[in-house]
Write a protein that holds these residues in place. Structure first.
Motif, PDB file in Angstrom:
ATOM      1  N   PHE A 159      -5.103   5.468   1.760  1.00 33.67           N
ATOM      2  CA  PHE A 159      -4.398   4.323   2.324  1.00 33.67           C
ATOM      3  C   PHE A 159      -5.292   3.517   3.269  1.00 33.67           C
ATOM      4  O   PHE A 159      -5.227   2.285   3.295  1.00 33.67           O
ATOM      5  CB  PHE A 159      -3.148   4.783   3.081  1.00 33.67           C
ATOM      6  CG  PHE A 159      -2.060   5.313   2.197  1.00 33.67           C
ATOM      7  CD1 PHE A 159      -1.757   4.701   0.994  1.00 33.67           C
ATOM      8  CD2 PHE A 159      -1.320   6.420   2.571  1.00 33.67           C
ATOM      9  CE1 PHE A 159      -0.750   5.178   0.170  1.00 33.67           C
ATOM     10  CE2 PHE A 159      -0.308   6.908   1.765  1.00 33.67           C
ATOM     11  CZ  PHE A 159      -0.021   6.288   0.565  1.00 33.67           C
ATOM     12  N   ARG A 217       5.522   3.407  -5.840  1.00 35.75           N
ATOM     13  CA  ARG A 217       4.600   3.921  -6.864  1.00 35.75           C
ATOM     14  C   ARG A 217       3.511   4.785  -6.229  1.00 35.75           C
ATOM     15  O   ARG A 217       3.174   5.859  -6.744  1.00 35.75           O
ATOM     16  CB  ARG A 217       3.984   2.756  -7.624  1.00 35.75           C
ATOM     17  CG  ARG A 217       3.013   3.184  -8.728  1.00 35.75           C
ATOM     18  CD  ARG A 217       2.457   1.975  -9.458  1.00 35.75           C
ATOM     19  NE  ARG A 217       1.526   2.362 -10.498  1.00 35.75           N
ATOM     20  CZ  ARG A 217       0.868   1.502 -11.266  1.00 35.75           C
ATOM     21  NH1 ARG A 217       1.068   0.200 -11.111  1.00 35.75           N
ATOM     22  NH2 ARG A 217       0.022   1.929 -12.182  1.00 35.75           N
ATOM     23  N   ALA A 218       2.951   4.305  -5.105  1.00 40.34           N
ATOM     24  CA  ALA A 218       1.889   5.063  -4.436  1.00 40.34           C
ATOM     25  C   ALA A 218       2.408   6.394  -3.910  1.00 40.34           C
ATOM     26  O   ALA A 218       1.721   7.421  -3.981  1.00 40.34           O
ATOM     27  CB  ALA A 218       1.307   4.231  -3.293  1.00 40.34           C
ATOM     28  N   VAL A 219       3.623   6.399  -3.391  1.00 39.81           N
ATOM     29  CA  VAL A 219       4.205   7.630  -2.859  1.00 39.81           C
ATOM     30  C   VAL A 219       4.509   8.605  -3.995  1.00 39.81           C
ATOM     31  O   VAL A 219       4.281   9.809  -3.870  1.00 39.81           O
ATOM     32  CB  VAL A 219       5.467   7.314  -2.029  1.00 39.81           C
ATOM     33  CG1 VAL A 219       6.183   8.584  -1.619  1.00 39.81           C
ATOM     34  CG2 VAL A 219       5.084   6.503  -0.785  1.00 39.81           C
ATOM     35  N   ILE A 250       0.834  -1.212   0.000  1.00 36.87           N
ATOM     36  CA  ILE A 250       0.000   0.000   0.000  1.00 36.87           C
ATOM     37  C   ILE A 250       0.866   1.259   0.000  1.00 36.87           C
ATOM     38  O   ILE A 250       0.680   2.154  -0.821  1.00 36.87           O
ATOM     39  CB  ILE A 250      -0.959  -0.023   1.207  1.00 36.87           C
ATOM     40  CG1 ILE A 250      -1.990  -1.146   1.021  1.00 36.87           C
ATOM     41  CG2 ILE A 250      -1.657   1.326   1.392  1.00 36.87           C
ATOM     42  CD1 ILE A 250      -2.852  -1.402   2.236  1.00 36.87           C
ATOM     43  N   VAL A 251       1.814   1.326   0.918  1.00 39.00           N
ATOM     44  CA  VAL A 251       2.731   2.477   0.971  1.00 39.00           C
ATOM     45  C   VAL A 251       3.948   2.129   0.101  1.00 39.00           C
ATOM     46  O   VAL A 251       5.077   2.030   0.577  1.00 39.00           O
ATOM     47  CB  VAL A 251       3.133   2.796   2.419  1.00 39.00           C
ATOM     48  CG1 VAL A 251       3.889   4.121   2.481  1.00 39.00           C
ATOM     49  CG2 VAL A 251       1.913   2.868   3.324  1.00 39.00           C
ATOM     50  N   SER A 252       3.691   1.928  -1.176  1.00 34.48           N
ATOM     51  CA  SER A 252       4.718   1.493  -2.116  1.00 34.48           C
ATOM     52  C   SER A 252       5.386   2.704  -2.764  1.00 34.48           C
ATOM     53  O   SER A 252       4.852   3.819  -2.735  1.00 34.48           O
ATOM     54  CB  SER A 252       4.079   0.638  -3.212  1.00 34.48           C
ATOM     55  OG  SER A 252       3.187   1.432  -3.987  1.00 34.48           O
ATOM     56  N   GLN A 270      -7.593   1.327   1.358  1.00 33.77           N
ATOM     57  CA  GLN A 270      -6.840   0.233   0.739  1.00 33.77           C
ATOM     58  C   GLN A 270      -6.542  -0.879   1.740  1.00 33.77           C
ATOM     59  O   GLN A 270      -6.484  -2.058   1.370  1.00 33.77           O
ATOM     60  CB  GLN A 270      -5.550   0.777   0.135  1.00 33.77           C
ATOM     61  CG  GLN A 270      -5.764   1.687  -1.070  1.00 33.77           C
ATOM     62  CD  GLN A 270      -4.459   2.249  -1.587  1.00 33.77           C
ATOM     63  OE1 GLN A 270      -3.504   1.514  -1.837  1.00 33.77           O
ATOM     64  NE2 GLN A 270      -4.396   3.570  -1.738  1.00 33.77           N
ATOM     65  N   ALA A 279       2.860   8.930  -6.661  1.00 31.32           N
ATOM     66  CA  ALA A 279       1.583   9.498  -7.096  1.00 31.32           C
ATOM     67  C   ALA A 279       1.147  10.671  -6.222  1.00 31.32           C
ATOM     68  O   ALA A 279       0.350  11.512  -6.654  1.00 31.32           O
ATOM     69  CB  ALA A 279       0.508   8.413  -7.086  1.00 31.32           C
ATOM     70  N   LEU A 280       1.665  10.748  -5.012  1.00 33.21           N
ATOM     71  CA  LEU A 280       1.313  11.833  -4.094  1.00 33.21           C
ATOM     72  C   LEU A 280       2.184  13.061  -4.288  1.00 33.21           C
ATOM     73  O   LEU A 280       1.885  14.131  -3.748  1.00 33.21           O
ATOM     74  CB  LEU A 280       1.441  11.347  -2.638  1.00 33.21           C
ATOM     75  CG  LEU A 280       0.491  10.233  -2.198  1.00 33.21           C
ATOM     76  CD1 LEU A 280       0.904   9.722  -0.833  1.00 33.21           C
ATOM     77  CD2 LEU A 280      -0.951  10.723  -2.176  1.00 33.21           C
ATOM     78  N   ALA A 329      -4.054  11.783   2.537  1.00 31.84           N
ATOM     79  CA  ALA A 329      -3.546  10.573   1.878  1.00 31.84           C
ATOM     80  C   ALA A 329      -4.128   9.314   2.513  1.00 31.84           C
ATOM     81  O   ALA A 329      -4.399   8.326   1.822  1.00 31.84           O
ATOM     82  CB  ALA A 329      -2.019  10.548   1.941  1.00 31.84           C
ATOM     83  N   GLY A 365     -10.232   5.385  -1.808  1.00 22.29           N
ATOM     84  CA  GLY A 365      -8.968   5.595  -2.509  1.00 22.29           C
ATOM     85  C   GLY A 365      -7.771   5.871  -1.633  1.00 22.29           C
ATOM     86  O   GLY A 365      -6.637   5.756  -2.087  1.00 22.29           O
TER      87      GLY A 365
END
Length: 403
Positions: A213, A112-114, A108-110, A216, A116-117, A156, A211
C-alpha cells in the motif's frame, strides 16, 4: 392573533472531566448522565460543547461543512495554535482537499485489494487461533490482539522488517494527542522523538517494499494524483488508521465475548456470525470513544445555538449505547443485533479509511477461534489501557475450551 416567541433553550452543564482517569477507565455511567442531560451539553471543565446521543452525533459526523475537521480532530484548535505534527491529510482536513487524498486512498485500500489479502491473512489467523486453543489460557491482548495485526498489516503496507515495535507507541501517541494537556498526553509526547523518527523514515519511498500500500501511494504521486510531499503523510495516516484501532478492536471483541459467554456459545454454533459479532462489540465497547469537531458557522442543534469557532466533543461510545436509537437493551451485548449502523468507525466523509482491513483481520481470526473453541471465559480482572481517545485493555486474561 399575536405570535409567541420560541422558548429559550438553556443548555445543560456538567462539571465532569471526560479525560479523567475514572471516566477513561469506565465511561458508561457518565455517558448515561450526558445523554440524559440533553442533546447538547456544556462541559464546564473545558468550557466546550458535547453531544452524547446517537442522532446528534451521527448528524454532526455527516455534516462536514458545519462540523469541520480541518481545525483539528482533538481539543487543540489549529486556527489558534500550532499542531504537534503536520496535520493528517485525511482525519484533519476538509473537502475539497480531503476529497482528493481520500479518493486516492479509497482506490488503494479497495475491496478488490483487500480481497487479495484474504488468503495470506487467513493462513496466519488459523495458525494463531490453533496456538491459542492448544495453550488453553492466554492474554487476549498480549498474545493475540497485539500479535496478529502486527504480523499481517505491516507486510501489506510494505514496511521495513525492523522497528515495527514502534507502531503501537506511535498509535498511542497520536490518539493521546487528541486530548487535553494532561498527564497521558504529556507522557506520550515526552517519549515521541525516536518513535516519530522511525515512522517518518518508514513512510519514505525508499523504505517501502514494492507492491504494498505504501508503494502504491508513492505511485499515485508519480502519476500526479498527489503532490510528492503528500505521499509520506498519507502513508503515515495509513499507519495511524490500520494498527492501533485494529488491536483495540480485536481485544475489545474478545473481552466482550468472554464477559458474555452466552454470546460466544452463539458464535461457536455459527462462526459465520463473526462479522456481526465484531460490529456488535464495536458498538458495545467502542475502541474510539471520542472525536472533536469545530463549528464553521453558528448552528442550532436541538434548540441550542452553538457559536462559530466552537469546539464540540462527540462521544461516539455514548452514541453507540444510546437507548433512544438501540432500544432499552442498548447496554446488552447481542451478536444477532443489527449493529452495522454504529459510529465506531466514524461516519460520513471521514469514516475510517482502514475499516476494510480491520474488518478482514477480525473476521478471520475470530472465525478461526470460534471454530476451535467451544467456550471462552475470563480468568482474571482485565487491566484497562488508558488513552485520551481510545478505550481498551492492556491485559485480558482468558481461558478457552477446545471444541
Amino acid at each position: 392573533m399575536t405570535s409567541q416567541a420560541a422558548p429559550v433553550v438553556t443548555t445543560p452543564s456538567l462539571p465532569d472531566d471526560p479525560f479523567s482517569t475514572e471516566i477513561l477507565t469506565d465511561p458508561y455511567e457518565f455517558h448515561q448522565r450526558l445523554r440524559e442531560a440533553g442533546p447538547v451539553v456544556r462541559l464546564a471543565h473545558y468550557d466546550l460543547y458535547a453531544m452524547g446521543r446517537f442522532d446528534e452525533v451521527h448528524a454532526s459526523l455527516r455534516d462536514w461543512e458545519t462540523f469541520i475537521s480541518g481545525r483539528g480532530a482533538g481539543l487543540a484548535d489549529f486556527a489558534r495554535e500550532t499542531p504537534w505534527r503536520p496535520p493528517s491529510l485525511l482525519l484533519e482536513a476538509d473537502p475539497p482537499n480531503h476529497t482528493v487524498t481520500r479518493n486516492v486512498m479509497n482506490g488503494i485500500v479497495s475491496p478488490r485489494a483487500v480481497r487479495a489479502l484474504r488468503e495470506g491473512f487467513s493462513v496466519l489467523a488459523e495458525e494463531i487461533a490453533e496456538r491459542m486453543v492448544e495453550r488453553g489460557e492466554f492474554d487476549a491482548v498480549a498474545d493475540l490482539a497485539e500479535v496478529y495485526p502486527l504480523q499481517v498489516f505491516p507486510d501489506a503496507v510494505g514496511l521495513p522488517a525492523t522497528g515495527r515495535e514502534n507502531l503501537l507507541p506511535y498509535g498511542a501517541l497520536a490518539f493521546n494527542a487528541f486530548g487535553p494537556d494532561n498527564e497521558l498526553r504529556r507522557a506520550a509526547l515526552a517519549g515521541a522523538a525516536a518513535v516519530q523518527e522511525w515512522i517518518a523514515a518508514s513512510c519514505q519511498r525508499e523504505a517501502l517494499a514494492p507492491g504494498g500500500f505504501g508503494a502504491q501511494i508513492w505511485a499515485a504521486a508519480d502519476r500526479g494524483d498527489l503532490l510528492p510531499e503528500q505521499a509520506p503523510l498519507l502513508v503515515r495516516s495509513l499507519l495511524s488508521a490500520g494498527v492501533d484501532t485494529t488491536v483495540y478492536g480485536i481485544a475489545n471483541t474478545l473481552y466482550s465475548l468472554a464477559s458474555n459467554p452466552d454470546q460466544w456459545d452463539v458464535l461457536h454454533a455459527d462462526p459465520k456470525l463473526a462479522r456481526f459479532a465484531f460490529d456488535e462489540a464495536l458498538r458495545w465497547e467502542s475502541p474510539v470513544q471520542t472525536f472533536f469537531r469545530t463549528t464553521s458557522r453558528e448552528v442550532d442543534v436541538a434548540g441550542t445555538v452553538i457559536p462559530e469557532g466552537s469546539k464540540v466533543l462527540l462521544f461516539l461510545g455514548s452514541a453507540n449505547r444510546d437507548p433512544r436509537h438501540w432500544g432499552e437493551d442498548a447496554n446488552r451485548l447481542d451478536i444477532r443485533r443489527k449493529a452495522s449502523g454504529h459510529v465506531a468507525f466514524g461516519m460520513g466523509v471521514h469514516q475510517c479509511v482502514g475499516q476494510p482491513l480491520a474488518r478482514l483481520e477480525v473476521e478471520l481470526v475470530l472465525t478461526a477461534l470460534a471454530r476451535r473453541a467451544r467456550r471462552i471465559e475470563l480468568t482474571g480482572t482485565p487491566v484497562p489501557k488508558l488513552n485520551n481517545t481510545l478505550k481498551g485493555w492492556s491485559s485480558v486474561p482468558v481461558r478457552v475450551e477446545a471444541a
